[in-house]
Design an enzyme around this catalytic site. Structure first.
Site, PDB file in Angstrom:
ATOM      1  N   CYS A  77       0.802  -1.267  -0.129  1.00 58.21           N
ATOM      2  CA  CYS A  77      -0.053   0.131   0.034  1.00 58.21           C
ATOM      3  C   CYS A  77       0.834   1.127  -0.004  1.00 58.21           C
ATOM      4  O   CYS A  77       1.870   1.159   0.600  1.00 58.21           O
ATOM      5  CB  CYS A  77      -0.862  -0.055   1.344  1.00 58.21           C
ATOM      6  SG  CYS A  77      -2.229  -1.008   1.004  1.00 58.21           S
ATOM      7  N   MET A 112      -8.123   0.602   0.976  1.00 53.16           N
ATOM      8  CA  MET A 112      -7.569  -0.183   2.173  1.00 53.16           C
ATOM      9  C   MET A 112      -7.405   0.495   3.456  1.00 53.16           C
ATOM     10  O   MET A 112      -7.398  -0.250   4.586  1.00 53.16           O
ATOM     11  CB  MET A 112      -6.072  -0.653   1.689  1.00 53.16           C
ATOM     12  CG  MET A 112      -5.975  -1.548   0.430  1.00 53.16           C
ATOM     13  SD  MET A 112      -6.926  -3.114   0.362  1.00 53.16           S
ATOM     14  CE  MET A 112      -6.180  -3.700   1.960  1.00 53.16           C
ATOM     15  N   GLU A 113      -7.461   1.900   3.426  1.00 54.29           N
ATOM     16  CA  GLU A 113      -7.604   2.521   4.392  1.00 54.29           C
ATOM     17  C   GLU A 113      -8.943   2.224   5.175  1.00 54.29           C
ATOM     18  O   GLU A 113      -9.038   2.253   6.467  1.00 54.29           O
ATOM     19  CB  GLU A 113      -7.121   4.076   4.308  1.00 54.29           C
ATOM     20  CG  GLU A 113      -5.605   4.376   3.997  1.00 54.29           C
ATOM     21  CD  GLU A 113      -5.018   3.799   2.764  1.00 54.29           C
ATOM     22  OE1 GLU A 113      -3.843   3.860   2.722  1.00 54.29           O
ATOM     23  OE2 GLU A 113      -5.923   3.445   1.661  1.00 54.29           O
ATOM     24  N   ASP A 127     -11.818  -6.598  21.531  1.00 54.21           N
ATOM     25  CA  ASP A 127     -10.802  -6.780  22.778  1.00 54.21           C
ATOM     26  C   ASP A 127     -11.481  -6.238  24.050  1.00 54.21           C
ATOM     27  O   ASP A 127     -11.279  -6.860  25.193  1.00 54.21           O
ATOM     28  CB  ASP A 127      -9.517  -6.019  22.492  1.00 54.21           C
ATOM     29  CG  ASP A 127      -8.695  -5.859  23.683  1.00 54.21           C
ATOM     30  OD1 ASP A 127      -8.106  -6.943  23.869  1.00 54.21           O
ATOM     31  OD2 ASP A 127      -8.142  -4.833  24.117  1.00 54.21           O
TER      32      ASP A 127
END
Length: 162
Positions: A77, A112-113, A127
């Site tokens: 990227c 992709m970002e 999490d």
């Protein structure tokens, strides 16, 4: 059509974008996070609250940070000057829907970002809630739309059902 990140010698290669025009580019990605009733019970109408703090706000910050570091995480990227990254999280029926929109003015897209931002936000939500639900599922990470490049894309209803 061939893969864009494979050169003539069949090796991984960064795409040369130097000849492409600079345009405004935008992409939106989405991820779904499915939780059990114990986690859903922590939803106060606008936020999930855990011992670690406000889940959605933390996931939003993590997603923005992830989008900004995409080129460090995905080898081919291009590093992009992001003009804006926005993350929206909605929650209904035990599912958090995370949407990340990224914008830039440049020679290559921000898909992709947007995908990385949605992914990191989903992982952060996992999490923060795993103590109440170790079986949290992250599903359907996908690109919803992109504009501003050689070929625009918008997910169609038939794409969702295939």
């Amino acid at each position: 059509m061939s893969l864009s990140h494979i050169d003539d010698s069949n090796r991984a290669a960064m795409v040369d974008v130097s000849g492409k025009p600079v345009t405004e580019r935008r992409a939106t990605a989405e991820a779904l996070v499915h939780v059990n009733e114990a986690v859903a019970a922590q939803f106060d109408g606008s936020e999930l609250v855990s011992k670690k703090g406000p889940v959605f706000q933390t996931a939003i910050l993590a997603g923005v940070m992830g989008a900004k570091r995409t080129s460090e995480l995905i080898p081919l990227c291009h590093p992009l000057p992001l003009d804006q990254v926005g993350i929206d999280i909605t929650f209904a029926a035990g599912t958090a829907t995370i949407r990340c929109t990224a914008k830039t003015t440049g020679r290559t897209g921000v898909e992709m970002e947007a995908l990385t931002g949605a992914s990191i936000a989903a992982l952060t939500l996992h999490d923060m809630c795993k103590a109440l639900d170790p079986a949290i599922r992250i599903s359907e990470l996908r690109l919803l739309e992109k504009t501003g490049g050689k070929s625009d894309y918008e997910e169609k209803a038939e794409t969702l059902n295939s």
